[in-house]
Design a protein around this motif. Structure first.
Motif, short mmCIF file in Angstrom:
data_model
loop_
_atom_site.label_atom_id
_atom_site.label_comp_id
_atom_site.label_asym_id
_atom_site.label_seq_id
_atom_site.Cartn_x
_atom_site.Cartn_y
_atom_site.Cartn_z
N PRO A 43 0.66 -1.20 -0.07
CA PRO A 43 -0.01 0.19 0.16
C PRO A 43 0.95 1.24 0.01
O PRO A 43 1.78 1.21 0.63
N ALA A 44 0.30 2.34 -0.68
CA ALA A 44 1.08 3.51 -0.70
C ALA A 44 0.45 4.54 0.12
O ALA A 44 -0.94 4.64 -0.02
N ASN A 45 0.96 5.07 1.03
CA ASN A 45 0.22 6.17 1.98
C ASN A 45 1.39 7.08 2.60
O ASN A 45 2.40 6.91 2.57
N ARG A 46 0.83 8.37 2.93
CA ARG A 46 1.67 9.46 3.28
C ARG A 46 2.80 9.03 4.76
O ARG A 46 3.48 9.74 4.95
N SER A 47 1.96 8.00 5.28
CA SER A 47 2.88 7.75 6.64
C SER A 47 4.02 7.00 6.43
O SER A 47 4.97 6.70 7.30
N LYS A 48 4.34 6.46 5.26
CA LYS A 48 5.57 5.67 4.80
C LYS A 48 6.68 6.85 4.72
O LYS A 48 6.94 7.30 3.38
N ARG A 49 7.66 7.16 5.62
CA ARG A 49 8.28 8.03 5.77
C ARG A 49 9.53 7.72 4.90
O ARG A 49 10.04 6.50 4.86
N GLY A 50 10.05 8.72 3.94
CA GLY A 50 11.09 8.47 3.01
C GLY A 50 10.48 7.84 1.56
O GLY A 50 11.64 7.80 0.52
N MET A 51 9.31 7.42 1.64
CA MET A 51 8.66 7.11 0.32
C MET A 51 7.50 7.97 0.04
O MET A 51 7.59 8.49 -1.09
N PHE A 52 6.89 8.48 0.60
CA PHE A 52 5.62 9.14 0.23
C PHE A 52 5.38 10.37 1.27
O PHE A 52 4.20 11.02 1.14
#
Length: 225
Positions: free
Chosen positions: A52-61
């Motif tokens: 899943p892609a979401n803004r909580s993934k630091r360094g990614m999104f």
């Protein structure tokens, strides 16, 4: 999540199209985007996974993730449909090589039949799948009259033990191939899943792969055409 390779498909020096193996629109703070769920309906069926892609993934999104700086520096337009008819401009779109492969090679389109061609995952990597992905990529290049693509695939077939860098190169070529099909082949060969607000992917989609994606999108009321 994915390799993040970018490939550019130019035409007459006036229009460029960046096909990025990375989410380009991620507005959701948590969970996954609607497009991720639709992609998973096919990818899970053939034996893979979609993170899943979401803004909580630091360094990614998150706001400071490299992908946003890349997009800002590129200054590209996010309009896949408009890119097909434009004569000038720099365009960008999200693609996913694993999502395209079941349409590019029918032998990968079936339950648990997806290719295991990532050498970085030694426990699941299959050299036969590596060669089959190269073969279907070369065949697509010949069919579409893309100069030297088949030769490139043959050059990369000689490695007895391909590594992760080799796979990143192959995925970059697949990104370019997806972009080429989107721009120059009949629109009916491809799907745009999702939208410019919640996130999307463009992909070749034919046969059983197309049916599965469209059915999943209809159930979840996600744009898919």
């Amino acid at each position: 999540m994915r390799g993040g390779q970018a490939s550019v498909t130019p035409r007459s020096g006036a229009r460029s199209f960046v096909a990025l193996d990375q989410p380009t629109i991620v507005p959701n703070a948590t969970g996954s985007r609607p497009v991720d769920k639709i992609a998973a309906a096919l990818i899970s069926w053939i034996g893979g996974g979609v993170q899943p892609a979401n803004r909580s993934k630091r360094g990614m999104f998150d706001d400071d993730a490299p992908v946003w700086a890349f997009k800002a520096a590129l200054g590209a337009i996010e309009d896949p449909e408009g890119a097909r008819t434009a004569r000038t401009g720099m365009f960008i779109a999200e693609v996913f090589p694993a999502l395209a492969l079941p349409s590019l090679a029918v032998q990968f389109c079936g339950r648990l039949l997806g290719p295991k061609y990532n050498p970085g995952r030694r426990k699941t990597f299959r050299l036969d799948d590596w060669h089959t992905v190269l073969t279907c990529t070369a065949a697509a290049g010949l069919s579409l009259q893309i100069a030297r693509l088949a030769e490139w695939c043959e050059d990369h077939r000689v490695a007895a033990a391909p590594n992760k860098a080799d796979q990143d190169l192959l995925d970059g070529v697949l990104c370019a191939l997806v972009g080429f099909i989107w721009l120059f082949e009949p629109r009916s060969r491809s799907l745009m899943i999702g939208d410019l607000e919640t996130g999307y992917m463009i992909t070749p989609a034919e046969g059983a792969a197309r049916t599965r994606l469209q059915s999943a999108a209809q159930i979840r009321d996600v744009p898919c055409r």
